[in-house]
Design a protein around this motif. Structure first.
Motif, PDB file in Angstrom:
ATOM      1  N   GLU A  29       0.833  -1.207   0.000  1.00 10.74           N
ATOM      2  CA  GLU A  29       0.000   0.000   0.000  1.00 10.74           C
ATOM      3  C   GLU A  29       0.868   1.258   0.000  1.00 10.74           C
ATOM      4  OE1 GLU A  29      -2.311  -0.558   3.473  1.00 10.74           O
ATOM      5  OE2 GLU A  29      -3.476  -2.244   2.648  1.00 10.74           O
ATOM      6  N   TYR A  30       1.989   1.201   0.738  1.00 12.13           N
ATOM      7  CA  TYR A  30       2.906   2.343   0.832  1.00 12.13           C
ATOM      8  C   TYR A  30       3.484   2.678  -0.546  1.00 12.13           C
ATOM      9  CZ  TYR A  30       6.854   5.119   2.691  1.00 12.13           C
ATOM     10  OH  TYR A  30       7.759   6.115   2.961  1.00 12.13           O
ATOM     11  N   VAL A  31       3.973   1.657  -1.248  1.00  6.48           N
ATOM     12  CA  VAL A  31       4.564   1.873  -2.568  1.00  6.48           C
ATOM     13  C   VAL A  31       3.511   2.376  -3.550  1.00  6.48           C
ATOM     14  CG1 VAL A  31       5.558   0.669  -4.559  1.00  6.48           C
ATOM     15  CG2 VAL A  31       6.457   0.238  -2.264  1.00  6.48           C
ATOM     16  N   ALA A  32       2.319   1.827  -3.492  1.00  6.90           N
ATOM     17  CA  ALA A  32       1.257   2.294  -4.387  1.00  6.90           C
ATOM     18  C   ALA A  32       0.922   3.761  -4.109  1.00  6.90           C
ATOM     19  CB  ALA A  32       0.016   1.423  -4.221  1.00  6.90           C
ATOM     20  N   ARG A  33       0.908   4.139  -2.837  1.00  7.59           N
ATOM     21  CA  ARG A  33       0.539   5.515  -2.476  1.00  7.59           C
ATOM     22  C   ARG A  33       1.597   6.506  -2.916  1.00  7.59           C
ATOM     23  NH1 ARG A  33       1.988   8.159   1.974  1.00  7.59           N
ATOM     24  NH2 ARG A  33       2.501   6.219   3.102  1.00  7.59           N
ATOM     25  N   TYR A  35       4.506  -3.964  -5.678  1.00  9.65           N
ATOM     26  CA  TYR A  35       5.490  -4.342  -4.657  1.00  9.65           C
ATOM     27  C   TYR A  35       5.361  -5.824  -4.331  1.00  9.65           C
ATOM     28  CZ  TYR A  35       7.560  -4.801   0.028  1.00  9.65           C
ATOM     29  OH  TYR A  35       8.304  -5.210   1.106  1.00  9.65           O
ATOM     30  N   VAL A  36       6.515  -6.487  -4.191  1.00  8.28           N
ATOM     31  CA  VAL A  36       6.551  -7.860  -3.668  1.00  8.28           C
ATOM     32  C   VAL A  36       7.742  -7.983  -2.726  1.00  8.28           C
ATOM     33  CG1 VAL A  36       5.426  -8.969  -5.634  1.00  8.28           C
ATOM     34  CG2 VAL A  36       7.911  -8.687  -5.631  1.00  8.28           C
ATOM     35  N   HIS A  37       7.633  -8.904  -1.768  1.00  8.72           N
ATOM     36  CA  HIS A  37       8.737  -9.188  -0.850  1.00  8.72           C
ATOM     37  C   HIS A  37       8.938 -10.690  -0.785  1.00  8.72           C
ATOM     38  CE1 HIS A  37      10.720  -9.986   3.060  1.00  8.72           C
ATOM     39  NE2 HIS A  37      11.359  -8.869   2.787  1.00  8.72           N
ATOM     40  N   VAL A  54       8.505  -2.956  -7.380  1.00  7.96           N
ATOM     41  CA  VAL A  54       9.608  -2.930  -6.417  1.00  7.96           C
ATOM     42  C   VAL A  54       9.781  -4.341  -5.870  1.00  7.96           C
ATOM     43  CG1 VAL A  54      10.414  -2.021  -4.219  1.00  7.96           C
ATOM     44  CG2 VAL A  54       9.167  -0.528  -5.813  1.00  7.96           C
ATOM     45  N   ILE A  55      10.980  -4.914  -6.041  1.00  7.22           N
ATOM     46  CA  ILE A  55      11.305  -6.245  -5.525  1.00  7.22           C
ATOM     47  C   ILE A  55      12.102  -6.063  -4.236  1.00  7.22           C
ATOM     48  CG2 ILE A  55      12.322  -8.485  -6.022  1.00  7.22           C
ATOM     49  CD1 ILE A  55      10.104  -7.677  -7.978  1.00  7.22           C
ATOM     50  N   GLN A  65      14.172   3.614   2.377  1.00  2.68           N
ATOM     51  CA  GLN A  65      14.683   2.731   1.334  1.00  2.68           C
ATOM     52  C   GLN A  65      13.634   2.499   0.250  1.00  2.68           C
ATOM     53  OE1 GLN A  65      15.956  -0.550   3.802  1.00  2.68           O
ATOM     54  NE2 GLN A  65      18.047   0.242   3.971  1.00  2.68           N
ATOM     55  N   LEU A  66      12.390   2.318   0.658  1.00  4.26           N
ATOM     56  CA  LEU A  66      11.327   2.208  -0.344  1.00  4.26           C
ATOM     57  C   LEU A  66      11.121   3.532  -1.069  1.00  4.26           C
ATOM     58  CD1 LEU A  66       8.561  -0.030   1.319  1.00  4.26           C
ATOM     59  CD2 LEU A  66      10.338  -0.683  -0.321  1.00  4.26           C
ATOM     60  N   ASP A  67      11.259   4.652  -0.344  1.00  3.95           N
ATOM     61  CA  ASP A  67      11.148   5.966  -0.989  1.00  3.95           C
ATOM     62  C   ASP A  67      12.167   6.088  -2.120  1.00  3.95           C
ATOM     63  OD1 ASP A  67       9.167   6.665   0.798  1.00  3.95           O
ATOM     64  OD2 ASP A  67      10.505   7.785   2.127  1.00  3.95           O
ATOM     65  N   ALA A  68      13.424   5.715  -1.816  1.00  5.71           N
ATOM     66  CA  ALA A  68      14.482   5.819  -2.823  1.00  5.71           C
ATOM     67  C   ALA A  68      14.240   4.848  -3.981  1.00  5.71           C
ATOM     68  CB  ALA A  68      15.842   5.545  -2.183  1.00  5.71           C
ATOM     69  N   ALA A  69      13.765   3.640  -3.658  1.00  3.97           N
ATOM     70  CA  ALA A  69      13.496   2.660  -4.712  1.00  3.97           C
ATOM     71  C   ALA A  69      12.416   3.165  -5.662  1.00  3.97           C
ATOM     72  CB  ALA A  69      13.078   1.326  -4.087  1.00  3.97           C
ATOM     73  N   VAL A  70      11.368   3.760  -5.109  1.00  7.69           N
ATOM     74  CA  VAL A  70      10.290   4.292  -5.945  1.00  7.69           C
ATOM     75  C   VAL A  70      10.809   5.426  -6.827  1.00  7.69           C
ATOM     76  CG1 VAL A  70       8.120   5.586  -5.875  1.00  7.69           C
ATOM     77  CG2 VAL A  70       8.417   3.543  -4.450  1.00  7.69           C
TER      78      VAL A  70
END
Length: 501
Positions: free
Chosen positions: A297-301, A309-311, A338-339, A478-483
């Motif tokens: 949800e964070y990555v989508a937002r 996103y997957v983990h 995002v992997i 880290q997710l912010d930078a990846a996005v």
């Protein structure tokens, strides 16, 4: 039965057993093969008929359905029953699936002083013969023996022996080493509700105020408990600062339990709610899936709905299957994905996971009246065919680092986060004479340029270290930078007027 090896390759046929086999044995009469195979994260016994005249269905028949680890399946001489070990105990199952334990009584006098020395000699010898580096990372392995042997001679308990073995393997300065106690048959018995409580209120008043309900947990499924409610009692047993909730839930896993709930501190809207507690492993799994869903949800937002996103929790076959599930229609509908392999503890499936990301599309299929889709997907081959970015951290270990190396070498995208741990040796477990589980790092892993992967962390392209407290604030730098990196990549490709990547 005689095997004719001449031109045997031309007589090869593949058996449609339909299960993931890791062990097999053929019956003495040659009419059956027994297999130990994995299904739903459990190893069980299956049989398949090799008799061309048999009317048995051409599929593997499951004989057992228990969760215990199984090994050494062997047919009886008349081919009618199968002996096997399950958690160290001997059992027997016939071809119809009727199982019975085999009562075996063995008396053995153990000289503890001799046994502990044999344990030491086994451990030292296994590493002498099988450690992946014949130079032992610079350690003098004979000198190590002379230093640690008298320490083991003075040990008083098996746990002390294992502690000394842990110190001994530390001389190698390598990963994937250790000595663990034998697996215990005693499983945790405390039931879990899937909630978290307000620590400050409990410490000041002894009251259990619910601050979080884990998705799909027993409390969540009850539908009659919400954040802010108070838990007063379990099966009529009052809870306060002098009682222990774990004790009240002991031996309650899977059983109906009545929770006394009130909505406010003054006792308003008091009610009884029935739930069935789960075990600790299930609760941890639910917590993990909730964390993944929140990241998704964070990555989508933050990407305005453009990225998925997957983990991957580890590199096991179960996690690979979960990756296939998570790369669902929603992720395929995104512009990129995002992997995330942060905190991935490794395994063995990195090559299969890389394939999903590395495959490229070359055909599109469109059934009349339906939408278009990649031919690979329509024909059943797992393939994402979207731009990706990879997120790692210092707790990405072992096969997760192999995955990172493959991702970099094949230039699948940008790597963001922290360099990996540098723990990369292919390793086996070996049981010692007292049941101690001893780790044997036996196989060296090197990159294409010849670099020994052990003690050489895999680098990142964009280094980002999360600040302390980010979890509490709901931010993930880290997710912010990846996005940002993946959106930048998508923008570049769009400006080039190409849909390829």
């Amino acid at each position: 039965m005689q095997v004719v090896f001449e031109e045997i390759r031309r007589r090869l046929s593949l058996l449609p057993v339909g299960v993931d086999v890791n062990y097999q044995a053929i019956s003495p009469d040659g009419k059956w093969v027994v297999m130990i195979a994995n299904s739903a994260n459990q190893a069980n016994l299956y049989v398949y008929s090799l008799d061309e005249l048999s009317r048995e269905p051409a599929v593997a028949k499951q004989l057992t359905s228990t969760a215990g680890g199984k090994s050494w399946a062997r047919f009886t001489p008349d081919s009618k029953e199968i002996f096997y070990l399950e958690n160290g105990r001997i059992s027997v199952v016939n071809l119809e699936g009727r199982t019975r334990p085999l009562a075996v009584t063995v008396e053995m006098d153990v000289d503890v002083s001799r046994e502990k020395m044999e344990v030491f000699w086994q451990a030292w010898s296994y590493l002498r013969d099988f450690f992946y580096d014949p130079g032992y990372h610079g350690a003098n392995w004979d000198k190590v023996r002379t230093e640690y042997e008298p320490l083991v001679a003075g040990a008083r308990t098996p746990d002390e022996v294992r502690r000394i073995l842990q110190l001994m393997v530390g001389e190698l300065n390598a990963s994937h080493l250790g000595a663990s106690p034998p697996p215990s048959a005693n499983q945790p018995t405390t039931g879990r509700l899937g909630v978290r409580f307000d620590r400050r209120e409990y410490e000041t008043s002894g009251r259990l105020r619910i601050t979080e309900i884990i998705a799909l947990s027993p409390v969540a499924l009850s539908g009659n408990i919400k954040v802010g409610d108070y838990l007063l009692a379990v099966d009529g047993r009052a809870l306060n600062e002098r009682t222990n909730l774990d004790e009240a839930l002991n031996y309650k896993t899977g059983r109906r339990v009545s929770l006394t709930i009130v909505s406010t501190a003054d006792g308003g809207n008091r009610r009884e709610v029935a739930v069935r507690p789960v075990n600790g492993a299930t609760e941890r799994g639910l917590l993990y899936r909730q964390w993944v869903d929140r990241n998704r949800e964070y990555v989508a937002r933050i990407s305005n709905g453009r990225l998925g996103y997957v983990h991957m929790f580890d590199m096991s076959s179960a996690s690979l299957a979960q990756l296939y599930v998570d790369l669902d229609a929603e992720n395929h509908a995104r512009e990129g994905v995002v992997i995330d392999i942060r905190n991935n503890s490794g395994g063995f499936v990195n090559v299969y996971a890389i394939d999903v990301l590395a495959r490229r599309g070359y055909l599109t299929m469109t059934p009349r009246g339906f939408g278009s889709a990649s031919a690979r997907t329509v024909l059943g081959q797992r393939s994402l065919e979207r731009p990706t970015v990879l997120v790692t951290n210092q707790h990405s270990l072992s096969d997760a680092e192999d995955f990172t190396e493959g991702y970099r070498t094949l230039r699948l995208g940008t790597v963001v986060g922290e360099p990996t741990a540098g723990w990369i040796i292919y390793t086996w477990n070996q049981a010692l004479i007292d049941g101690t589980i001893f780790r044997l790092p036996r196989m060296r892993i090197t990159a294409n340029d010849g670099t020994d992967m052990e003690r050489h962390p895999r680098p990142v392209d964009v280094e980002v270290t999360r600040a302390i407290g980010e979890t509490v604030t709901g931010q993930d730098s880290q997710l912010d930078a990846a996005v940002r990196e993946l959106l930048k990549q998508l923008g570049t490709r769009r400006s080039m007027g190409s849909d390829e990547y």
